[in-house]
Design a protein around this motif. Structure first.
Motif, mmCIF file in Angstrom:
data_model
loop_
_atom_site.group_PDB
_atom_site.id
_atom_site.type_symbol
_atom_site.label_atom_id
_atom_site.label_comp_id
_atom_site.label_asym_id
_atom_site.label_seq_id
_atom_site.Cartn_x
_atom_site.Cartn_y
_atom_site.Cartn_z
ATOM 1 N N MET A 21 0.949 -1.101 0.102
ATOM 2 C CA MET A 21 -0.055 -0.026 -0.103
ATOM 3 C C MET A 21 0.760 1.183 0.046
ATOM 4 O O MET A 21 0.861 2.091 0.800
ATOM 5 N N LEU A 22 1.758 1.454 -1.062
ATOM 6 C CA LEU A 22 2.470 2.630 -1.160
ATOM 7 C C LEU A 22 2.356 3.169 -2.579
ATOM 8 O O LEU A 22 1.861 2.306 -3.578
ATOM 9 N N VAL A 23 2.298 4.555 -2.678
ATOM 10 C CA VAL A 23 2.314 4.910 -3.946
ATOM 11 C C VAL A 23 3.422 6.173 -4.106
ATOM 12 O O VAL A 23 3.573 7.020 -3.298
ATOM 13 N N PRO A 24 4.116 5.734 -5.350
ATOM 14 C CA PRO A 24 5.277 6.798 -5.434
ATOM 15 C C PRO A 24 4.721 8.351 -6.040
ATOM 16 O O PRO A 24 3.812 8.235 -6.824
ATOM 17 N N LEU A 25 5.632 9.409 -5.600
ATOM 18 C CA LEU A 25 5.164 10.640 -6.007
ATOM 19 C C LEU A 25 5.030 10.493 -7.645
ATOM 20 O O LEU A 25 4.343 11.284 -8.127
ATOM 21 N N TRP A 26 5.898 10.143 -8.194
ATOM 22 C CA TRP A 26 6.263 10.456 -9.665
ATOM 23 C C TRP A 26 5.085 9.922 -10.530
ATOM 24 O O TRP A 26 4.961 10.404 -11.654
ATOM 25 N N THR A 27 4.229 8.997 -9.998
ATOM 26 C CA THR A 27 3.116 8.742 -10.879
ATOM 27 C C THR A 27 1.694 9.447 -10.520
ATOM 28 O O THR A 27 0.698 9.588 -11.039
ATOM 29 N N GLU A 28 2.120 10.505 -9.435
ATOM 30 C CA GLU A 28 0.867 11.178 -8.966
ATOM 31 C C GLU A 28 1.053 12.833 -8.829
ATOM 32 O O GLU A 28 -0.025 13.560 -8.594
ATOM 33 N N ILE A 29 2.204 13.360 -9.419
ATOM 34 C CA ILE A 29 2.408 14.670 -8.909
ATOM 35 C C ILE A 29 1.705 15.496 -9.912
ATOM 36 O O ILE A 29 1.053 16.509 -9.279
ATOM 37 N N GLY A 30 1.061 15.146 -11.032
ATOM 38 C CA GLY A 30 0.294 16.079 -11.564
ATOM 39 C C GLY A 30 -1.103 16.184 -11.211
ATOM 40 O O GLY A 30 -1.578 17.525 -11.254
ATOM 41 N N GLY A 31 -1.686 15.274 -10.413
ATOM 42 C CA GLY A 31 -2.871 15.463 -9.743
ATOM 43 C C GLY A 31 -2.744 15.974 -8.252
ATOM 44 O O GLY A 31 -3.611 16.823 -7.848
ATOM 45 N N LEU A 32 -1.702 15.594 -7.518
ATOM 46 C CA LEU A 32 -1.383 16.172 -6.274
ATOM 47 C C LEU A 32 -0.842 17.504 -6.156
ATOM 48 O O LEU A 32 -1.204 18.213 -5.460
ATOM 49 N N MET A 33 -0.264 17.859 -7.286
ATOM 50 C CA MET A 33 0.543 19.235 -7.268
ATOM 51 C C MET A 33 0.240 19.904 -8.650
ATOM 52 O O MET A 33 1.313 20.201 -9.267
ATOM 53 N N PRO A 34 -0.833 20.260 -8.831
ATOM 54 C CA PRO A 34 -1.292 20.958 -10.163
ATOM 55 C C PRO A 34 -0.561 22.233 -10.327
ATOM 56 O O PRO A 34 -0.426 22.829 -9.010
ATOM 57 N N SER A 35 -0.590 23.060 -11.411
ATOM 58 C CA SER A 35 0.037 24.509 -11.407
ATOM 59 C C SER A 35 -1.062 25.382 -10.815
ATOM 60 O O SER A 35 -0.367 26.522 -10.389
ATOM 61 N N HIS A 36 -2.110 25.029 -10.731
ATOM 62 C CA HIS A 36 -3.146 25.816 -9.972
ATOM 63 C C HIS A 36 -4.328 25.021 -9.706
ATOM 64 O O HIS A 36 -4.402 23.859 -10.001
ATOM 65 N N PRO A 37 -5.151 25.378 -8.922
ATOM 66 C CA PRO A 37 -6.389 24.762 -8.168
ATOM 67 C C PRO A 37 -7.134 24.261 -9.064
ATOM 68 O O PRO A 37 -7.522 24.811 -10.134
ATOM 69 N N ARG A 38 -7.623 22.879 -9.037
ATOM 70 C CA ARG A 38 -8.610 22.169 -9.993
ATOM 71 C C ARG A 38 -9.689 21.577 -9.224
ATOM 72 O O ARG A 38 -9.672 20.477 -8.584
#
Length: 385
Positions: free
Chosen positions: A43-60
């Motif tokens: 139950m681990l998730v690497p940041l490199w697969t999720e960064i676009g959703g977790l840290m977008p360029s502006h709020p979505r």
């Protein structure tokens, strides 16, 4: 292997990872797939697969811009008044706005609850209290008193009635007609932060509390501009004033537009932009927002004028108090009139336009800005034109 370990190991993993070629992604190989299966089992998730959703360029925002027509809300609330009783269990005949993008939950936005509440003549809504902060705003009607810790407070058109969490409150309709109003609370925020408490109060308020005073105790103590009663505790976290009357709000908005007409430039102490007056309801003891998690304001757009386009971190709910005009939220645009409610999700641009003629467009707004200001994450962008 002990029994506890066996139970934990038996829990299926909800994590699903897939190796995909792309910028910033590792090359898909059998070794990477094997690593991902090991991540899944632990139950681990690497940041490199999720960064676009977790840290977008502006709020979505997960919420969608949406409009509810007051005429339809009132009709449905009236039908509920005929067939749904008020009492213990349901507690309130309140019908929440469900944002169409939030999976059917009774949330106007990810942090804010808004509902139409309806009380029939002679009905009482029983006493209770909750940790969620709340308010009532009256777009039309007269005759209901809310009783907060024994203080009977009149509710009339245009009045804003805040109430901090964990205060006992009930409502009673002393009139011969039904009455509807808007409830606003931070229920979704309390739910997601797992901080909510609720407690029943008395089944019925005392006869003395059924009085209908013109001014509540809170107004007699705190309703004098610039004057603070020395007998009261210092710096309450939420406003001790339980009613902000429309006559005062109306006069403040009118004075701003009058000053603008007299030559005081917009943005220099008169109005926000040409033809756009606005006031914020504040705690008379501190000058800060009325509630720790909710900001409330009243806006007036002069007939024929339009506001600047504004984006803000955090979401808001607006209700048209009077007048007609148009509203643009992101790519959505609606014609609006008295009572209509709409949602502005986080960082979606908003522009208001009052219809031409003689009547201004008046709107009530509440939002979650105090939360983001406390976290130092609040941001506002106003177009210069």
């Amino acid at each position: 292997m002990n029994a506890t370990t066996a139970v934990v190991d038996a829990v299926p993993s909800p994590v699903r990872l897939k190796a995909v070629a792309g910028p910033g992604q590792p090359e898909p190989t059998p070794a990477l797939e094997q690593l991902y299966r090991a991540f899944e089992s632990e139950m681990l998730v690497p940041l490199w697969t999720e960064i676009g959703g977790l840290m977008p360029s502006h709020p979505r925002s997960q919420a969608a811009a949406h409009l509810w027509r007051w005429s339809r809300l009132k009709d449905l609330a009236a039908e509920a008044g005929r067939i749904v009783p008020v009492g213990r269990g349901g507690e309130r005949r309140a019908i929440a706005l469900a944002n169409p993008a939030l999976g059917g939950r009774p949330y106007a936005t990810p942090t804010l609850w808004a509902a139409i509440q309806y009380l029939m003549p002679g009905e009482d809504a029983p006493e209770h209290r909750h940790s969620q902060h709340a308010f009532r705003f009256v777009v039309e009607g007269e005759g209901v008193w809310t009783v907060v810790n024994g203080d009977a407070v009149r509710m009339s058109r245009g009045d804003f009635l805040p109430q901090a969490g964990w205060n006992m409150h009930a409502h009673h309709n002393a009139a011969t007609e039904p009455m509807a109003w808007i409830d606003g609370l931070d229920i979704p925020f309390a739910y997601y932060t797992e901080s909510q408490f609720f407690e029943h109060g008395r089944n019925a308020i005392d006869q003395a509390e059924r009085g209908t005073p013109e001014r509540s105790v809170s107004e007699r103590l705190w309703g004098h501009p610039g004057l603070r009663p020395l007998s009261q505790p210092d710096a309450p976290q939420a406003t001790p004033l339980l009613a902000y009357r429309w006559a005062d709000t109306d006069r403040a908005l009118g004075d701003q537009l009058a000053l603008e007409e007299e030559g005081h430039a917009a943005g220099q102490g008169a109005t926000l932009s040409p033809g756009h007056a606005a006031v914020r309801y504040t705690n008379p003891a501190t000058g800060r927002d009325v509630l720790p998690t909710i900001r409330a304001e009243m806006h007036r757009v002069r007939a024929g004028a339009r506001t600047r386009s504004t984006r803000e971190v955090g979401s808001s709910v607006w209700q048209v108090f009077d007048g007609e005009g148009s509203v643009q939220v992101g790519e959505r645009q609606w014609a609006v009139s008295r009572g209509d409610l709409f949602v502005v999700p986080s960082w979606q641009p908003l522009r208001l336009q009052a219809a031409a003629g003689t009547q201004s467009l008046d709107l009530f707004r509440f939002c979650d800005a105090p939360i983001f200001e406390a976290l130092h994450q609040h941001r506002v962008q106003v177009d210069p034109d």
